[in-house]
Design an enzyme around this catalytic site. Structure first.
Site, PDB file in Angstrom:
ATOM      1  N   PHE A 476       0.814  -1.218   0.000  1.00 14.02           N
ATOM      2  CA  PHE A 476       0.000   0.000   0.000  1.00 14.02           C
ATOM      3  C   PHE A 476       0.847   1.268   0.000  1.00 14.02           C
ATOM      4  CE2 PHE A 476      -1.636  -3.177   3.115  1.00 14.02           C
ATOM      5  CZ  PHE A 476      -2.430  -3.883   2.239  1.00 14.02           C
ATOM      6  N   HIS A 477       1.899   1.304  -0.838  1.00 18.35           N
ATOM      7  CA  HIS A 477       2.804   2.445  -0.884  1.00 18.35           C
ATOM      8  C   HIS A 477       2.984   2.987  -2.294  1.00 18.35           C
ATOM      9  CE1 HIS A 477       4.897   0.584   2.906  1.00 18.35           C
ATOM     10  NE2 HIS A 477       3.744   1.173   3.203  1.00 18.35           N
ATOM     11  N   PRO A 478       1.917   3.284  -3.046  1.00 25.10           N
ATOM     12  CA  PRO A 478       2.109   3.805  -4.400  1.00 25.10           C
ATOM     13  C   PRO A 478       2.682   5.225  -4.374  1.00 25.10           C
ATOM     14  CG  PRO A 478      -0.209   3.949  -3.784  1.00 25.10           C
ATOM     15  CD  PRO A 478       0.487   3.186  -2.682  1.00 25.10           C
TER      16      PRO A 478
END
Length: 540
Positions: A476-478
């Protein structure tokens, strides 16, 4: 009063911020603090009233809640056997800081020095450290690397977990040093994570930054307000059109429009507004304001590959949830003491290590949690189990975000291209092998009843890679879809101003030239802190 295209004109402000997430709430606080500037803050989602937002482990309840979550999916990923990967992003005051896993990690000193080496003057580690410190209210106190008195509370773990203790000891037994502060002098080592919590409650930016600013007369907050496009006079941003409760509205900006909608929604909004690849925009009938092919390009994300282990003792959160008595005790402990399993983040302990001696800094992160499930957001396993995830810190793979339609309510096309390079594939396999060594170390043996997933039959490098393709998911680190830089595909300059456009900046994780080595929420807050200084300096 009617504005453009029949939209209701809601007035004029010095600044319009699109997105009340991790960055937008910081900007709203800092830009209104001196009372000199009027600010309109637009958020597509609701206010942060859901009780599970404020209970740390509540992220599991929010993972697939469309009321507070954009619920995005990637396109089929070739490197993951054609699987689509779920991409939760916050759609609520606080944005993803209201639904994330709460882990406070800044990344390595070298990450920011690399940004500066790429030509981004003013973004080296020594430049960004003061903003980390200004943001922080560190439970352990002030020192060379940490600050106190800032809005963002950073706290120690409030659970007593023998599994996490054993994991840290086991890591030292295989040669990984103990590290009490991943955000200090060095990231390498094993230890407990700190979290963005205070007294056992989530510290989203809505709670820590926006709450203090809500009653200021020069700040107007509009929720359930989905931005349709940025408005332009020629090549100058002049306002924002948005839809709220079915009505089309518009607001005008005297000074600047600040886009803080995140790595997926910021490039989407720019493209909808006519700033992006001319070819893409014309395909969807959008007038080209500025041909900027880098908008939506360069997408990066962290992949995670997990090992699930059966626990030989009934001490996991799985066991707590399976027992009515233990569930009641868990709830009471949280209600009266704000302690216990309900305060747990998406990882309790972890480690940063190198998969090869030639590396100067760690290239893998481990997230360790004392529970297990088939997928995040789903029911826990009915057996005693715990999980450890491998995360490659500096992936080479890059993807893209592109609009599929001129309709702002249509989700964009997201392609991340996970595991598309040899380095990415090798690093994940080597990370799994080292994690297995940690889990087999003497300190973990009393707790391990066997590897549930991938299982003892998965042994070769080819088997491990095949498992990664089949079962890995996002951390969850775009980032990096409106990348800062000086090259033709860079979207913003070192002041975060959109190149080729006046009066428009992007301030969020999308401006990162590349991924930091760790969780991204703390860096995004620091980016917004630094941006607020630059914006105010230009306003003088």
């Amino acid at each position: 009063m009617a504005g453009r295209d029949g939209a209701v004109d809601t007035g004029e402000f010095d600044y319009i911020i699109v997105g009340a997430g991790s960055a937008g709430c910081v900007l709203a606080n800092r830009l209104t603090a001196d009372g000199k500037h009027s600010v309109l803050l637009l958020e597509a989602g609701p206010r942060d009233r859901n009780i599970w937002i404020h209970i740390p482990i509540g992220y599991a309840r929010l993972f697939k809640n469309p009321k507070v979550n954009w619920m995005y999916q990637t396109e089929p990923e070739p490197g993951l056997d054609g699987r689509q990967v779920f991409q939760p992003r916050g759609k609520v005051l606080g944005g993803s800081s209201s639904i994330n896993g709460l882990v406070y990690i800044r990344g390595q000193h070298a990450d920011y020095d690399r940004w500066q080496q790429l030509g981004n003057v003013g973004w080296g580690y020594d430049d960004i450290l003061p903003y980390f410190k200004r943001a922080e209210n560190q439970q352990r106190g002030e020192d060379e690397y940490h600050g106190v008195g800032g809005p963002l509370h950073v706290s120690n773990s409030r659970i007593n977990d023998p599994l996490s203790d054993a994991f840290i000891t086991a890591a030292t037994q295989v040669g990984i040093p103990a590290n009490n502060d991943f955000n200090g002098a060095s990231q390498e080592g094993a230890g407990y994570y700190q979290t963005t919590t205070r007294n056992g409650r989530r510290g989203s930016t809505a709670r820590t930054y926006l709450r203090a600013a809500r009653e200021r007369r020069n700040l107007k907050i509009e929720t359930n307000a989905l931005a349709q496009r940025v408005l332009f006079d020629g090549k100058r941003a002049s306002g924002v059109a948005y839809r709220q409760n079915g009505a089309l509205k518009s607001a005008r900006a005297r000074k600047e429009v600040l886009v803080s909608s995140g790595a997926y929604n910021s490039p989407q909004l720019l493209q909808l507004s006519g700033v992006g690849s001319g070819e893409l925009l014309r395909q969807h009938g959008i007038d080209v304001v500025h041909d900027a092919p880098g908008v939506g390009a360069s997408l990066q994300d962290h992949l995670q590959v997990r090992i699930v282990t059966r626990c030989s003792r009934a001490i996991t959160i799985n066991d707590d949830v399976m027992s009515l008595r233990r569930k009641a005790m868990m709830a009471m402990r949280y209600a009266f003491l704000r302690k216990g399993p309900l305060t747990i983040a998406a990882a309790s302990a972890g480690a940063f290590f190198k998969t090869h001696p030639r590396l100067s800094t760690p290239d893998v992160q481990i997230h360790f949690i004392p529970f297990s499930t088939d997928k995040m957001g789903e029911n826990l396993h009915t057996f005693s189990g715990f999980t450890a995830h491998v995360c490659q810190l500096r992936p080479e793979s890059r993807g893209s975000v592109k609009i599929k339609s001129a309709d702002p309510e249509v989700a964009p096309e997201i392609r991340i291209n996970y595991l598309s390079t040899d380095t990415d594939r090798t690093t994940n396999v080597e990370g799994l092998k080292i994690l297995r060594k940690i889990l087999a170390a003497p300190a973990m043996k009393p707790f391990c009843a066997g590897e549930e997933e991938p299982g003892p039959q998965v042994t070769s490098d080819a088997d491990l890679l095949a498992y990664a393709r089949q079962r890995s998911s996002t951390v969850f680190h775009p980032t990096s879809t409106c990348r800062m830089g000086n090259d033709p595909l860079a979207v913003v300059d070192q002041q975060l101003r959109v190149r080729g456009i006046d009066g428009l900046r992007v301030v969020d994780g999308s401006i990162m030239p590349d991924l930091v080595s760790g969780n991204t929420n703390a860096p995004i807050v620091a980016i917004a802190e630094k941006a607020s200084d630059m914006i105010l300096a230009d306003a003088k």
